[in-house]
Scaffold this motif. Structure first.
Motif, PDB file in Angstrom:
ATOM      1  N   THR A  59      40.027  42.277  -0.263  1.00 54.76           N
ATOM      2  CA  THR A  59      38.804  41.630  -0.698  1.00 54.76           C
ATOM      3  C   THR A  59      38.991  39.987  -1.276  1.00 54.76           C
ATOM      4  O   THR A  59      38.425  38.889  -1.125  1.00 54.76           O
TER       5      THR A  59
ATOM      6  N   CYS B 279      39.375  37.536   1.337  1.00 64.42           N
ATOM      7  CA  CYS B 279      37.855  37.130   1.797  1.00 64.42           C
ATOM      8  C   CYS B 279      37.088  36.878   0.928  1.00 64.42           C
ATOM      9  O   CYS B 279      36.278  35.636   1.299  1.00 64.42           O
ATOM     10  N   GLY B 280      36.576  36.662  -0.147  1.00 59.11           N
ATOM     11  CA  GLY B 280      35.854  36.156  -1.792  1.00 59.11           C
ATOM     12  C   GLY B 280      36.604  34.567  -1.657  1.00 59.11           C
ATOM     13  O   GLY B 280      35.380  34.107  -1.460  1.00 59.11           O
TER      14      GLY B 280
ATOM     15  N   SER C 112      29.296  34.168  -0.183  1.00 59.15           N
ATOM     16  CA  SER C 112      30.623  35.126  -0.942  1.00 59.15           C
ATOM     17  C   SER C 112      30.437  36.080  -0.550  1.00 59.15           C
ATOM     18  O   SER C 112      31.234  37.155  -0.585  1.00 59.15           O
TER      19      SER C 112
ATOM     20  N   ILE D  39      33.100  38.757   0.858  1.00 59.86           N
ATOM     21  CA  ILE D  39      33.085  40.541  -0.691  1.00 59.86           C
ATOM     22  C   ILE D  39      33.297  41.567   0.126  1.00 59.86           C
ATOM     23  O   ILE D  39      34.270  42.119   0.424  1.00 59.86           O
TER      24      ILE D  39
END
Lengths: 204, 236
Positions: A76, A79-80, A96, A100
């Protein structure tokens, strides 16, 4: 079997190690994705650029998956961070949120399959949708995206983008090529993990 | 002139927003503010070099963009775009990264109640980009000594080999750095679960207020909220 009893709670030291790994691999992912995506500056290769990104980033992602002990949190965050960085470079706020969500899904894949090849493979395919999602505004808000691109690209490139936005097939192609790159990259990554990283003891 | 990390964060946010989404005049406003801050830090040579390259690219950008010369034109425009539109963003990041200590940044994030689980990887990521490029360059030199180049016969016959020759040593090197870094972090007592004390003093001073107001004024200008428009709306 060892007789060591544990409380079942993971040590905070491993959490720090995981967080440091997230920082390092996020930096590597951003740089590699940026280099691979530069293929897309050639108009004919816009669709194929996601294939290149997924292919090149598969090996680092497999190493990352095998090193972290908290896949849900780490995926998380990775990728965030990528999503937030893309927001900074003018790619809309939606990327964004997509980052997530994809991070949570890939973390769940790893959690369910316990870092096996299938888990890493599915997580890699899931994360491969992230670079593909960056082009969604070309179809969802075509006018604004073309206006943004017209300030940074030449007329021929804008005309090609306009042509792509007239149909939804290129969008499907972006995701399919991204997933295909992740599939091929996954098999290459498994070979490289066995040939290099497992041999020198970096991963088990 | 020392600024609070939170002010620098606002400056970065506003500057990037202006550079990538607003018309050119707003991005120039933000670049000018950052250049003044850099001059206060004694980096006037950097500022002069930047403006020389930036204005040069600006002169050629519009001329080349209007030419329709195919793929080569796209590549030239993309290179000029990097200088013309992304370089101002890099200047702001350069100012923030060279003048902010990790200690101060962590204290600022802690004051904003950002959890350490987000702050630690963020700091590692930001500080790791230069190391990453250094490592990649060193591996590139080592591979060149063995005759492995991007466009050599060996790599052209097997394109995947470049992935193996360049990426695998980089990954091994990065993994070792990550292990050493996490050991150093644990040794220094940095934990995501405990609140960290900080020796650096951070807080809002006069210069922070000036930069804060300037950033808000630029955003207000972009949104069309000027003192004149407010007076006109309130007036009879």
């Amino acid at each position: 079997m060892s007789n060591i009893r544990t409380t079942g709670k993971k040590s905070s030291n491993t959490l720090v190690r995981d967080l440091v790994n997230v920082g390092i691999f996020a930096a590597l992912y951003v740089v590699l994705a940026g280099i691979a995506a530069s293929v897309g500056f050639i108009p004919a290769f816009i669709i194929v650029s996601t294939f290149m990104v997924s292919l090149v980033t598969s090996v680092p992602l497999f190493l990352f998956f095998s090193k972290v002990e908290r896949p849900l949190l780490c995926c998380t965050l990775l990728c965030g961070f990528f999503g937030v960085l893309m927001v900074f470079t003018g790619h809309g706020i939606s990327i964004s949120a997509i980052g997530i969500v994809l991070g949570i899904v890939s973390g769940l894949c790893l959690k369910v399959f316990h870092k096996s090849f299938m888990g890493c493979f599915l997580a890699n395919v899931t994360i491969s949708f992230l670079p593909s999602s960056m082009m969604i505004p070309l179809w969802s808000s075509t006018e604004e995206y073309l206006a943004y691109c017209s300030s940074v690209c030449d007329a021929a490139y804008i005309a090609h983008l306009n042509e792509l936005s007239s149909s939804y097939w290129p969008l499907i192609g972006l995701f399919v090529f991204g997933a295909l790159g992740a599939v091929i990259g996954g098999f290459i990554a498994r070979r490289m993990m066995k040939k290099h990283f497992e041999r020198i003891g970096l991963v088990r | 002139m020392k600024l609070d990390p939170r002010t620098k964060l606002l400056l970065t946010l506003v500057a990037n927003g202006m550079i990538f989404t607003a018309p050119l005049a707003y991005s120039i406003l933000m670049v000018l503010a950052t250049s003044i801050l850099l001059i206060f830090e004694g980096k006037w040579r950097f500022v002069c070099a930047f403006f020389f390259v930036y204005l040069g690219a600006g002169v050629f950008f519009d001329a080349v963009k209007s030419l329709d010369i195919g793929t080569s034109g796209t590549i030239i425009v993309a290179s000029l775009f990097l200088i013309y539109r992304i370089m101002p963003g890099c200047v702001v990041l350069y100012y923030v990264m060279t003048t902010t200590k990790v200690n101060e940044f962590m204290a600022g994030m802690s004051r904003m109640h950002v959890p350490n689980k987000v702050t630690i990887p963020l700091i590692v990521m930001i500080r790791f980009f230069p190391t990453l490029f250094d490592e990649a360059r060193d591996i590139g030199h080592a591979m060149q000594m063995r005759g492995i180049r991007l466009f050599s016969l060996r790599t052209l016959t097997n394109p995947f080999s470049i992935l193996e020759y360049r990426l695998v040593p980089l990954l091994v090197s990065l993994t070792k750095i990550a292990d050493e870094l996490s050991i150093a972090v644990v040794t220094r007592g940095l934990s995501p679960e405990t609140r960290r004390t900080c020796i650096a003093t951070i807080g809002f001073r006069v210069q922070d207020v000036i930069v804060f107001v300037y950033c808000l004024a630029v955003v207000a200008l972009l949104c069309g909220i000027t003192p004149f428009s407010v007076i006109l709306e309130d007036g009879p």
